[in-house]
Design a protein around this motif. Sequence first.
Motif, PDB file in Angstrom:
ATOM      1  N   ASN A  46       0.792  -1.235   0.000  1.00 39.22           N
ATOM      2  CA  ASN A  46       0.000   0.000   0.000  1.00 39.22           C
ATOM      3  C   ASN A  46       0.821   1.281   0.000  1.00 39.22           C
ATOM      4  O   ASN A  46       0.301   2.341   0.297  1.00 39.22           O
ATOM      5  CB  ASN A  46      -0.974   0.023   1.188  1.00 39.22           C
ATOM      6  N   LEU A  47       2.100   1.230  -0.306  1.00 40.54           N
ATOM      7  CA  LEU A  47       2.928   2.435  -0.324  1.00 40.54           C
ATOM      8  C   LEU A  47       3.413   2.782  -1.732  1.00 40.54           C
ATOM      9  O   LEU A  47       4.144   3.736  -1.902  1.00 40.54           O
ATOM     10  CB  LEU A  47       4.136   2.274   0.607  1.00 40.54           C
ATOM     11  N   LEU A  48       3.011   2.005  -2.710  1.00 37.00           N
ATOM     12  CA  LEU A  48       3.460   2.256  -4.082  1.00 37.00           C
ATOM     13  C   LEU A  48       2.402   3.074  -4.820  1.00 37.00           C
ATOM     14  O   LEU A  48       1.721   2.596  -5.714  1.00 37.00           O
ATOM     15  CB  LEU A  48       3.735   0.933  -4.795  1.00 37.00           C
ATOM     16  N   LEU A  49       2.286   4.305  -4.411  1.00 37.11           N
ATOM     17  CA  LEU A  49       1.313   5.211  -5.009  1.00 37.11           C
ATOM     18  C   LEU A  49       1.826   5.713  -6.352  1.00 37.11           C
ATOM     19  O   LEU A  49       3.041   5.776  -6.568  1.00 37.11           O
ATOM     20  CB  LEU A  49       1.060   6.387  -4.066  1.00 37.11           C
ATOM     21  N   PRO A  50       0.932   6.081  -7.255  1.00 34.85           N
ATOM     22  CA  PRO A  50       1.380   6.646  -8.535  1.00 34.85           C
ATOM     23  C   PRO A  50       2.354   7.798  -8.313  1.00 34.85           C
ATOM     24  O   PRO A  50       2.166   8.611  -7.408  1.00 34.85           O
ATOM     25  CB  PRO A  50       0.087   7.122  -9.179  1.00 34.85           C
ATOM     26  N   SER A  51       3.401   7.827  -9.098  1.00 36.81           N
ATOM     27  CA  SER A  51       4.472   8.827  -9.063  1.00 36.81           C
ATOM     28  C   SER A  51       5.508   8.579  -7.969  1.00 36.81           C
ATOM     29  O   SER A  51       6.455   9.342  -7.844  1.00 36.81           O
ATOM     30  CB  SER A  51       3.939  10.254  -8.953  1.00 36.81           C
ATOM     31  N   SER A  52       5.341   7.520  -7.157  1.00 37.07           N
ATOM     32  CA  SER A  52       6.346   7.210  -6.135  1.00 37.07           C
ATOM     33  C   SER A  52       7.656   6.811  -6.808  1.00 37.07           C
ATOM     34  O   SER A  52       7.678   5.957  -7.686  1.00 37.07           O
ATOM     35  CB  SER A  52       5.891   6.040  -5.256  1.00 37.07           C
ATOM     36  N   ALA A  53       8.742   7.438  -6.380  1.00 34.18           N
ATOM     37  CA  ALA A  53      10.066   7.054  -6.878  1.00 34.18           C
ATOM     38  C   ALA A  53      10.481   5.773  -6.165  1.00 34.18           C
ATOM     39  O   ALA A  53      10.320   5.651  -4.952  1.00 34.18           O
ATOM     40  CB  ALA A  53      11.067   8.168  -6.621  1.00 34.18           C
ATOM     41  N   VAL A  54      10.978   4.815  -6.933  1.00 35.08           N
ATOM     42  CA  VAL A  54      11.355   3.514  -6.369  1.00 35.08           C
ATOM     43  C   VAL A  54      12.678   3.040  -6.941  1.00 35.08           C
ATOM     44  O   VAL A  54      13.131   3.521  -7.977  1.00 35.08           O
ATOM     45  CB  VAL A  54      10.267   2.444  -6.649  1.00 35.08           C
ATOM     46  N   ARG A  55      13.282   2.078  -6.228  1.00 32.44           N
ATOM     47  CA  ARG A  55      14.441   1.363  -6.743  1.00 32.44           C
ATOM     48  C   ARG A  55      14.014  -0.079  -6.980  1.00 32.44           C
ATOM     49  O   ARG A  55      13.328  -0.664  -6.152  1.00 32.44           O
ATOM     50  CB  ARG A  55      15.590   1.392  -5.742  1.00 32.44           C
ATOM     51  N   LEU A  56      14.415  -0.618  -8.122  1.00 35.01           N
ATOM     52  CA  LEU A  56      14.162  -2.016  -8.447  1.00 35.01           C
ATOM     53  C   LEU A  56      15.470  -2.756  -8.211  1.00 35.01           C
ATOM     54  O   LEU A  56      16.496  -2.401  -8.797  1.00 35.01           O
ATOM     55  CB  LEU A  56      13.710  -2.155  -9.892  1.00 35.01           C
ATOM     56  N   ILE A  57      15.445  -3.761  -7.357  1.00 34.80           N
ATOM     57  CA  ILE A  57      16.646  -4.479  -6.962  1.00 34.80           C
ATOM     58  C   ILE A  57      16.631  -5.868  -7.596  1.00 34.80           C
ATOM     59  O   ILE A  57      15.671  -6.628  -7.421  1.00 34.80           O
ATOM     60  CB  ILE A  57      16.731  -4.642  -5.421  1.00 34.80           C
ATOM     61  N   ALA A  58      17.709  -6.205  -8.318  1.00 41.30           N
ATOM     62  CA  ALA A  58      17.839  -7.534  -8.915  1.00 41.30           C
ATOM     63  C   ALA A  58      18.255  -8.520  -7.839  1.00 41.30           C
ATOM     64  O   ALA A  58      19.233  -8.295  -7.123  1.00 41.30           O
ATOM     65  CB  ALA A  58      18.866  -7.504 -10.038  1.00 41.30           C
ATOM     66  N   LEU A  59      17.512  -9.608  -7.723  1.00 34.39           N
ATOM     67  CA  LEU A  59      17.794 -10.639  -6.726  1.00 34.39           C
ATOM     68  C   LEU A  59      18.663 -11.736  -7.336  1.00 34.39           C
ATOM     69  O   LEU A  59      18.642 -11.929  -8.551  1.00 34.39           O
ATOM     70  CB  LEU A  59      16.472 -11.222  -6.217  1.00 34.39           C
ATOM     71  N   PRO A  60      19.411 -12.457  -6.514  1.00 35.01           N
ATOM     72  CA  PRO A  60      20.276 -13.525  -7.038  1.00 35.01           C
ATOM     73  C   PRO A  60      19.465 -14.719  -7.536  1.00 35.01           C
ATOM     74  O   PRO A  60      18.336 -14.938  -7.103  1.00 35.01           O
ATOM     75  CB  PRO A  60      21.135 -13.909  -5.836  1.00 35.01           C
ATOM     76  N   THR A  61      20.062 -15.496  -8.428  1.00 35.12           N
ATOM     77  CA  THR A  61      19.412 -16.702  -8.937  1.00 35.12           C
ATOM     78  C   THR A  61      19.523 -17.850  -7.949  1.00 35.12           C
ATOM     79  O   THR A  61      18.614 -18.633  -7.801  1.00 35.12           O
ATOM     80  CB  THR A  61      20.033 -17.153 -10.271  1.00 35.12           C
ATOM     81  N   ALA A  62      20.643 -17.954  -7.270  1.00 39.74           N
ATOM     82  CA  ALA A  62      20.882 -19.077  -6.368  1.00 39.74           C
ATOM     83  C   ALA A  62      20.162 -18.876  -5.040  1.00 39.74           C
ATOM     84  O   ALA A  62      20.117 -17.774  -4.505  1.00 39.74           O
ATOM     85  CB  ALA A  62      22.384 -19.230  -6.125  1.00 39.74           C
ATOM     86  N   ALA A  63      19.633 -19.955  -4.518  1.00 41.14           N
ATOM     87  CA  ALA A  63      18.923 -19.902  -3.238  1.00 41.14           C
ATOM     88  C   ALA A  63      19.865 -19.535  -2.090  1.00 41.14           C
ATOM     89  O   ALA A  63      19.431 -19.004  -1.081  1.00 41.14           O
ATOM     90  CB  ALA A  63      18.256 -21.234  -2.949  1.00 41.14           C
ATOM     91  N   ASP A  64      21.153 -19.782  -2.260  1.00 43.36           N
ATOM     92  CA  ASP A  64      22.113 -19.480  -1.200  1.00 43.36           C
ATOM     93  C   ASP A  64      22.577 -18.026  -1.213  1.00 43.36           C
ATOM     94  O   ASP A  64      23.409 -17.622  -0.423  1.00 43.36           O
ATOM     95  CB  ASP A  64      23.320 -20.414  -1.279  1.00 43.36           C
ATOM     96  N   GLY A  65      22.033 -17.218  -2.150  1.00 42.83           N
ATOM     97  CA  GLY A  65      22.414 -15.811  -2.219  1.00 42.83           C
ATOM     98  C   GLY A  65      23.779 -15.585  -2.820  1.00 42.83           C
ATOM     99  O   GLY A  65      24.383 -14.535  -2.646  1.00 42.83           O
TER     100      GLY A  65
END
Length: 123
Positions: A46-65
């Motif tokens: 509920n905090l992603l309102l229109p025009s909200s500036a955000v960062r998109l973070i790429a997550l690792p493929t491996a389950a172990d990080g």
Amino acid sequence: LVGKRAAYDLIEGSVIPSTAVVEEAIPAEGRAIVGLKLAPGRAPGNLLLPSSAVRLIALPTAADGSTADKLAGSIFVGRVVDQFPAADGTSIMVNVDVEAGAAPTIAMLAAQDRIAIVRDAGR
């Protein structure tokens, strides 16, 4: 409001906030809109309102990080266009305006369920 564009879908009869009206078409030249389906815990609720500036973070493929994945930890900057509940009832759909050159990578990460959204204070 004549000659301006809606930044996102407007509901008939609703009050129009200033963030709902923009001068230019969305996406603007050099930008793209990427649709993301995010599982619970991958975005602030509920905090992603229109025009909200955000960062998109790429997550690792491996389950172990593991950091062997070259994209893991990559950060992309965007702005929320809109959000709505996904058909599965648990995920959310978020449309984000991003740099056009980053859109294919973000879309690929989203298709692999490897992206999370962060909204920082004051954004």
